[in-house]
Enzyme design. Structure first.
Site, PDB file in Angstrom:
ATOM      1  N   TYR A 160       0.946  -1.261  -0.097  1.00 42.42           N
ATOM      2  CA  TYR A 160       0.021  -0.045  -0.160  1.00 42.42           C
ATOM      3  C   TYR A 160       0.784   1.274   0.035  1.00 42.42           C
ATOM      4  CZ  TYR A 160      -4.310   2.287   0.657  1.00 42.42           C
ATOM      5  OH  TYR A 160      -5.619   3.113   0.577  1.00 42.42           O
ATOM      6  N   LYS A 167      -3.906   8.117   3.514  1.00 43.37           N
ATOM      7  CA  LYS A 167      -5.180   7.783   4.059  1.00 43.37           C
ATOM      8  C   LYS A 167      -5.114   8.172   5.541  1.00 43.37           C
ATOM      9  CE  LYS A 167      -7.334   6.076   0.442  1.00 43.37           C
ATOM     10  NZ  LYS A 167      -8.553   6.912  -0.286  1.00 43.37           N
TER      11      LYS A 167
END
Length: 259
Positions: A160, A167
């Site tokens: 990720y 995020k």
């Protein structure tokens, strides 16, 4: 109560951004908003995306179909100008847009470029803050703002990479916006779906492995669908959820609780 009057979002005006195709999480949300009675404004990225989004917007009876490329100056302002002219009010808005340059997304965080990090943060996080600022004067009687997050915001998820810190900033922004806009009756939420096979997710390395792992390890032993995410999101826009704000709602079969 029967008919349209019984629908919890009947007559509500809702903006949905981030639909790329019929498998987009934003499309599942748009379907749920519409099924619960809302009138929709839908955005598309550019002319290349329009043929994929226009039929979906038509099927949902969207009243507005507007271009939105957040890399273009004043693009978001143009969307809200059109909403102001058509409706003059807004009850909910969904931000389902994220982007990072490929090299920065696929490389280690420690090797990410300043320019790539800044672009990812601007499009994936700060644009939600700008959306909140533009929505505030239209939500005179209160409303709900949503953005899409992922478990990688709070835990390390292999591959990720850059999007994890981005995020995390987005989820923190949700909490601060909820605090600032709460007195105006505006609720703010992050929705955190489990792994779902979408066009955006396909850009992550080893994503098929992540899907399989989530299905195997989640307590529900199932992956969420875009409709699961959609109805969970739309539920929070209803008056029944008027005192719920500042949350990150996981829609992942319980995958996020596993070590």
């Amino acid at each position: 109560m029967t008919g349209a009057a019984a629908l919890p979002l009947a007559g509500r005006k809702v903006l949905v951004t981030g639909i790329a195709n019929d498998q987009s999480i934003a499309h599942g949300c748009a379907r749920a908003f519409r099924a619960m009675g809302a009138d929709l404004a839908i955005t598309y990225l550019n002319d290349k995306a329009l043929p994929h989004v226009a039929p979906l917007a038509e099927a949902l009876g969207a009243e507005l179909l507007l271009p939105l490329d957040l890399r273009q100056a004043d693009a978001l302002e143009s969307v809200f100008a059109a909403i102001t002219e058509r409706w003059g009010v807004l009850h909910a808005a969904l931000h389902s847009i994220a982007f990072a340059p490929k090299d920065d997304l696929h490389g280690r965080l420690v090797d990410s470029s300043a320019a790539g990090f800044a672009m990812a943060m601007d499009i994936s996080c700060h644009s939600f803050i700008r959306m909140a600022r533009l929505a505030e004067p239209l939500m005179r009687g209160g409303g709900t703002l949503f953005t899409m997050s992922f478990q990688g915001a709070s835990k390390v998820v292999e591959h990720y990479n850059l999007m994890g810190p981005v995020k995390a900033a987005l989820e923190s922004s949700v909490r601060y916006l909820a605090h600032e806009l709460g007195p105006a009756g505006i609720r703010v939420h992050a929705i955190s779906p489990g792994p779902i096979a979408t066009r955006a997710a396909s850009g992550l390395a080893e994503f098929d492995h992540l899907l399989a792992d989530a299905a195997a390890r989640a307590p529900a032993h199932a992956l969420a669908t875009i409709d699961d995410v959609g109805y969970a999101t739309a539920m929070l826009a209803a008056d029944h959820a008027r005192l719920i704000t500042g949350t990150t709602l996981y829609v992942d079969g319980g995958y996020h609780i596993m070590g």
